[in-house]
Write a protein that holds these residues in place. Structure first.
Motif, PDB file in Angstrom:
ATOM      1  N   ASP A  47       0.849  -1.187   0.000  1.00  0.00           N
ATOM      2  CA  ASP A  47       0.000   0.000   0.000  1.00  0.00           C
ATOM      3  C   ASP A  47       0.888   1.242   0.000  1.00  0.00           C
ATOM      4  OD1 ASP A  47       0.839   0.454   2.636  1.00  0.00           O
ATOM      5  OD2 ASP A  47      -1.089  -0.077   3.524  1.00  0.00           O
ATOM      6  N   THR A  48       0.279   2.399   0.031  1.00  0.00           N
ATOM      7  CA  THR A  48       1.029   3.659  -0.051  1.00  0.00           C
ATOM      8  C   THR A  48       1.937   3.884   1.150  1.00  0.00           C
ATOM      9  OG1 THR A  48      -0.845   4.864   0.899  1.00  0.00           O
ATOM     10  CG2 THR A  48      -0.680   4.797  -1.508  1.00  0.00           C
ATOM     11  N   GLU A  49       1.675   3.169   2.249  1.00  0.00           N
ATOM     12  CA  GLU A  49       2.520   3.303   3.437  1.00  0.00           C
ATOM     13  C   GLU A  49       3.564   2.195   3.536  1.00  0.00           C
ATOM     14  OE1 GLU A  49      -0.025   3.752   6.821  1.00  0.00           O
ATOM     15  OE2 GLU A  49      -1.143   5.371   5.870  1.00  0.00           O
ATOM     16  N   GLY A  50       3.656   1.381   2.469  1.00  0.00           N
ATOM     17  CA  GLY A  50       4.670   0.338   2.445  1.00  0.00           C
ATOM     18  C   GLY A  50       4.281  -0.970   3.086  1.00  0.00           C
ATOM     19  N   ARG A  51       3.008  -1.115   3.484  1.00  0.00           N
ATOM     20  CA  ARG A  51       2.554  -2.369   4.092  1.00  0.00           C
ATOM     21  C   ARG A  51       2.278  -3.400   3.008  1.00  0.00           C
ATOM     22  NH1 ARG A  51      -0.967   1.070   7.957  1.00  0.00           N
ATOM     23  NH2 ARG A  51      -2.095   1.300   6.000  1.00  0.00           N
TER      24      ARG A  51
END
Length: 85
Positions: A47-51
């Motif tokens: 995702d955009t947060e790197g998850r």
């Protein structure tokens, strides 16, 4: 995986590290109990947060190819008979 744990060490490490993979061949049981083979490749999705979200990829039935390769490995199987010899 219990049958050959050493064989699975690297593929499992790749998945746990969320790295891309290509050419994994998995043996799966068909309804009649025979072995079928699936080739799989995938890229990790974040995702955009790197998850890590999972993998996006493809799977293909490679049963015929695996069986042909196995036949070539067994002496006398898959060889043509030449009447001129």
């Amino acid at each position: 995986m219990d049958e050959e744990p050493e064989k699975w060490r690297q593929p499992v490490a790749t998945l746990e590290a969320h790295q891309p993979f290509c050419g994994f061949v998995l043996r799966v049981a068909a309804e009649d109990g025979s072995a079928n083979y699936i080739g799989a490749s995938g890229k990790p999705v974040f995702d955009t947060e790197g998850r890590f979200l999972g993998y996006r990829g493809v799977g293909t039935d490679v049963t015929a190819t695996v069986r042909a390769d196995q036949a070539e490995e067994v002496p006398g199987v898959g060889q043509r008979v030449r009447p001129d010899l």
